[in-house]
Scaffold this motif. Sequence first.
Motif, PDB file in Angstrom:
ATOM      1  N   VAL A   1       5.291  10.371   1.103  1.00  0.00           N
ATOM      2  CA  VAL A   1       4.498   9.512   1.018  1.00  0.00           C
ATOM      3  C   VAL A   1       5.187   8.164   2.587  1.00  0.00           C
ATOM      4  N   THR A   2       3.913   7.392   2.323  1.00  0.00           N
ATOM      5  CA  THR A   2       3.733   5.968   3.254  1.00  0.00           C
ATOM      6  C   THR A   2       4.070   5.117   2.935  1.00  0.00           C
ATOM      7  N   VAL A   3       4.915   4.406   2.626  1.00  0.00           N
ATOM      8  CA  VAL A   3       5.160   2.873   1.624  1.00  0.00           C
ATOM      9  C   VAL A   3       4.573   1.253   3.016  1.00  0.00           C
ATOM     10  N   LEU A   4       3.983   0.853   2.693  1.00  0.00           N
ATOM     11  CA  LEU A   4       3.861  -0.431   3.190  1.00  0.00           C
ATOM     12  C   LEU A   4       5.009  -1.566   1.940  1.00  0.00           C
ATOM     13  N   LEU A   5       4.865  -2.471   2.608  1.00  0.00           N
ATOM     14  CA  LEU A   5       5.117  -3.413   2.232  1.00  0.00           C
ATOM     15  C   LEU A   5       4.526  -4.864   2.742  1.00  0.00           C
TER      16      LEU A   5
ATOM     17  N   GLY B   1       1.165  -1.175  -0.006  1.00  0.00           N
ATOM     18  CA  GLY B   1      -0.032  -0.317  -0.004  1.00  0.00           C
ATOM     19  C   GLY B   1       0.896   1.239   0.018  1.00  0.00           C
ATOM     20  N   ILE B   2       0.622   1.966  -0.682  1.00  0.00           N
ATOM     21  CA  ILE B   2       0.775   3.220  -0.550  1.00  0.00           C
ATOM     22  C   ILE B   2      -0.027   4.671   0.212  1.00  0.00           C
ATOM     23  N   ASP B   3       0.559   5.626   0.972  1.00  0.00           N
ATOM     24  CA  ASP B   3      -0.761   6.672   1.553  1.00  0.00           C
ATOM     25  C   ASP B   3      -0.045   7.951   1.540  1.00  0.00           C
ATOM     26  N   LEU B   4      -0.486   8.749   1.066  1.00  0.00           N
ATOM     27  CA  LEU B   4      -1.003  10.024   0.664  1.00  0.00           C
ATOM     28  C   LEU B   4      -1.384  10.655   1.201  1.00  0.00           C
TER      29      LEU B   4
END
Length: 442
Positions: A294-298, A277-280
Amino acid sequence: MSTTTELPETTLLRFATAGSVDDGKSTLVGRLLHDSKSILTDQLEAVERASASRGQETPDLALLTDGLRAEREQGITIDVAYRYFATPKRRFILADTPGHVQYTRNMVTGASTAELTVILIDARNGVVEQTRRHAALAALLRVPHVVLAVNKMDLVDYQESVFAAIAEEFTAYALELGVPEITAIPISALAGDNVVDPSANMDWYGGPTFLEHLETVPVAHDLSHCHARLPVQYVIRPQTAEHPDYRGYAGQIAAGSFRVGESVTVLPSGHASRIAGIDLLGKPVDIAWTTQSVTVLLEDDIDISRGDLIVPSKDAPPTTQDVEATVCHVADAPLTVGHRVLLKHGTRTVKAIVKDIPSRLTLDDLSLHPHPGQLVANDIGRVKIRTAEPLPVDSYADSRRTGSFILIDPNDGTTLTAGMVGESFASPEPVKDVAEDDGWDF
């Protein structure tokens, strides 16, 4: 989840000005801001008062950028003056840089992030030594666009032949240096000719005005050929009941774009995963691109911390402890062979040793001084550096963001040197490595 896949057109242009002393850089900037109605009333009134106190009948628009007392007293630009303004077509960040050779480091600072550099020439003097220096720096910094502004055309009776001769000489020289694109514009910053409005005095010129060119020059990133890079600045673990297992890796995308589902690798560890996921701005998106924070989820729970670099697995740069680069020394204290420093690359800072200084560039004639032993303020030279930990570095030719670094004094935190990985001019054979001691052996 948002399904937006179209990238927006770039609406921000970063540009820098450069030129010899008294070529009119600050006057050009002032005229640009004044005629584009980008000056607040109180700013203009302050300039009018300052001009009147100096016995000038008309406002000295150069004072809009020469803000330091020393600059006003000497009538020269010393520091890099940044100005932010906008027109209906584009937003701008302008860096007005000094013209004196002893302020080369300031020019490098101002132009290092620029997408366009404006090099001013006094039409009465033509191409001079400092013009060639600034063209060389623009080429070295890989600024994509260069504007040659031939100023003070009013003082040569607006002669087309004068402009054509200067433009031809400069263009030939800049192309030899590798400057990719050159646009020549005849102007009079003092009178306003071809700055914002077309000049009635130069009907022989059919090109754009200075502002028209700034508004239309293409600066959009070609993401299909851009190496995607995300330096991790912060690991987010909110530990809330709503998101008990949330682990995000926050940072500003330095280059390229990232998509949900994409296979990525974390460097320098080499661990691989996939973007879950990517949170913007607190909302999930499918894609994010250059300069967005951004915040990237792996998908996998792997060890990632500040200073790591997230990259596409198919496009991962090599890691190395041996960095070769061209640098501009910006500190007053010299940089010497054997110097113990800190190297900051992206969000990662590591110990390093200057192993060799193979050459120093003489900007006067672009000749090389082999093995100078040290670099002093404003010097440009080649260095070889050994780092304590491997770094994932790109070539500066591939990425001005992840192909650059700074060297820092470990004792007081002073910035010593700005570097460009892999950038080179012909250099002599290296000398023998310096000894390693003092607990900095790696």
